[in-house]
Design a protein around this motif. Structure first.
Motif, short mmCIF file in Angstrom:
data_model
loop_
_atom_site.label_atom_id
_atom_site.label_comp_id
_atom_site.label_asym_id
_atom_site.label_seq_id
_atom_site.Cartn_x
_atom_site.Cartn_y
_atom_site.Cartn_z
N GLU A 152 49.81 20.67 20.27
CA GLU A 152 49.91 19.22 20.13
C GLU A 152 50.69 18.58 21.28
O GLU A 152 50.31 17.52 21.78
N ASP A 153 51.77 19.25 21.70
CA ASP A 153 52.70 18.60 22.63
C ASP A 153 52.77 19.17 24.04
O ASP A 153 53.15 18.44 24.95
N TYR A 154 52.43 20.44 24.24
CA TYR A 154 52.78 21.05 25.53
C TYR A 154 51.65 21.79 26.24
O TYR A 154 51.58 21.74 27.46
N ILE A 155 50.84 22.51 25.55
CA ILE A 155 49.84 23.37 26.20
C ILE A 155 48.80 22.50 26.91
O ILE A 155 48.20 21.62 26.29
N PRO A 156 48.61 22.74 28.21
CA PRO A 156 47.63 21.93 28.95
C PRO A 156 46.20 22.15 28.43
O PRO A 156 45.79 23.29 28.18
N ASP A 157 45.47 21.07 28.29
CA ASP A 157 44.08 21.15 27.84
C ASP A 157 43.24 22.05 28.74
O ASP A 157 42.35 22.75 28.27
N GLU A 158 43.53 22.03 30.03
CA GLU A 158 42.76 22.83 30.98
C GLU A 158 42.86 24.32 30.67
O GLU A 158 41.90 25.07 30.87
N LEU A 159 44.01 24.75 30.19
CA LEU A 159 44.20 26.16 29.84
C LEU A 159 43.25 26.55 28.72
O LEU A 159 42.59 27.59 28.79
N LEU A 160 43.14 25.69 27.73
CA LEU A 160 42.23 25.95 26.61
C LEU A 160 40.77 25.89 27.07
O LEU A 160 39.96 26.71 26.67
N LYS A 161 40.46 24.92 27.92
CA LYS A 161 39.10 24.78 28.42
C LYS A 161 38.66 26.00 29.22
O LYS A 161 37.48 26.35 29.25
N GLU A 162 39.63 26.66 29.87
CA GLU A 162 39.32 27.87 30.63
C GLU A 162 39.25 29.10 29.72
O GLU A 162 38.95 30.20 30.20
N GLY A 163 39.55 28.93 28.43
CA GLY A 163 39.38 30.01 27.48
C GLY A 163 40.62 30.83 27.19
O GLY A 163 40.52 31.95 26.68
N TYR A 200 52.31 33.06 28.03
CA TYR A 200 51.61 34.34 27.95
C TYR A 200 50.42 34.10 27.04
O TYR A 200 50.57 33.58 25.93
N CYS A 201 49.25 34.44 27.53
CA CYS A 201 48.01 34.05 26.85
C CYS A 201 47.11 35.26 26.59
O CYS A 201 47.22 36.30 27.24
N LEU A 202 46.19 35.05 25.66
CA LEU A 202 45.09 35.96 25.41
C LEU A 202 43.81 35.18 25.62
O LEU A 202 43.78 33.95 25.46
N SER A 203 42.76 35.89 25.97
CA SER A 203 41.47 35.25 26.15
C SER A 203 40.87 34.92 24.79
O SER A 203 40.86 35.77 23.89
N MET A 204 40.37 33.71 24.65
CA MET A 204 39.69 33.33 23.40
C MET A 204 38.23 33.77 23.42
O MET A 204 37.55 33.71 22.41
N GLU A 205 37.76 34.24 24.57
CA GLU A 205 36.36 34.61 24.71
C GLU A 205 36.07 36.06 24.39
O GLU A 205 34.92 36.46 24.29
N SER A 206 37.13 36.87 24.26
CA SER A 206 36.93 38.28 23.92
C SER A 206 38.09 38.74 23.04
O SER A 206 39.09 38.05 22.92
N TYR A 218 41.71 22.08 16.87
CA TYR A 218 41.80 22.16 18.32
C TYR A 218 40.58 22.80 18.97
O TYR A 218 40.57 23.01 20.18
N ASN A 219 39.58 23.13 18.14
CA ASN A 219 38.36 23.74 18.63
C ASN A 219 38.66 24.99 19.47
O ASN A 219 38.25 25.11 20.63
N ILE A 220 39.44 25.89 18.86
CA ILE A 220 39.84 27.12 19.53
C ILE A 220 39.50 28.31 18.63
O ILE A 220 39.13 28.13 17.47
N ARG A 221 39.62 29.49 19.21
CA ARG A 221 39.49 30.73 18.44
C ARG A 221 40.75 31.55 18.72
O ARG A 221 41.02 31.89 19.88
N ILE A 222 41.50 31.81 17.68
CA ILE A 222 42.72 32.61 17.86
C ILE A 222 42.28 34.07 18.05
O ILE A 222 41.60 34.63 17.19
#
Length: 159
Positions: A88-99, A111-117, A50-54
């Protein structure tokens, strides 16, 4: 993950193991899903796919508890396989694109955490307003609030 957060999550898991009533409402979230086996390769594969950083707080949580998912106070907490399903099914791509990467969800909100810090500030994504805002919580205080709400509800129900 700090010691206080570990103690809080330990208490939540202990309550969930004893409190089968809440789990009966959600048959897809059964006790064996609370503590499952964990492989770092699974975590790395999800990041790559998913090209993300947990974020560190969520990574530490997954490494320590290895849940598939668990449910408390109308909130699902994601382990690696449930996170992958949400991605895969629910999280909006825009949310990931915003980090931002969700670690928990409720009724389409996340409830989210920033992938950038690696700070542990929690952000809230409101799916109806389609916006994200800082919640005022940290990863640890998020779990403390869930535990407190659960304990209060159990006291109220036992009266």
């Amino acid at each position: 993950m700090n010691k206080e957060t570990e103690e809080t999550v330990d208490k939540i898991i202990s309550i969930l193991k004893q409190d089968n009533e809440e789990l009966k409402e959600f048959p897809s979230i059964m006790l064996p899903l609370i503590l499952t086996t964990y492989k770092e390769t699974d975590l790395l594969a999800v990041e790559k796919k998913y090209n993300i950083r947990i974020p560190k707080s969520h990574r530490d949580f997954i490494e320590r508890y290895s849940p598939e998912r668990f449910h408390i106070m109308f909130t699902d907490i994601y382990g690696i396989s449930s996170l992958e399903k949400e991605l895969e099914d629910y999280i909006p791509d825009e949310l990931l694109k915003e980090g931002y990467l969700p670690f928990a969800g409720s009724d389409g909100n996340y409830y989210c955490l920033s992938m950038e810090s690696d700070d542990d500030r929690v952000y809230f994504f409101d799916h109806e307003e389609y916006n994200i805002s800082r919640s005022g919580l940290t990863f640890g205080s998020f779990f403390k609030d869930l535990l407190s709400a659960k304990v209060d509800l159990d006291k109220k129900n036992s009266m």
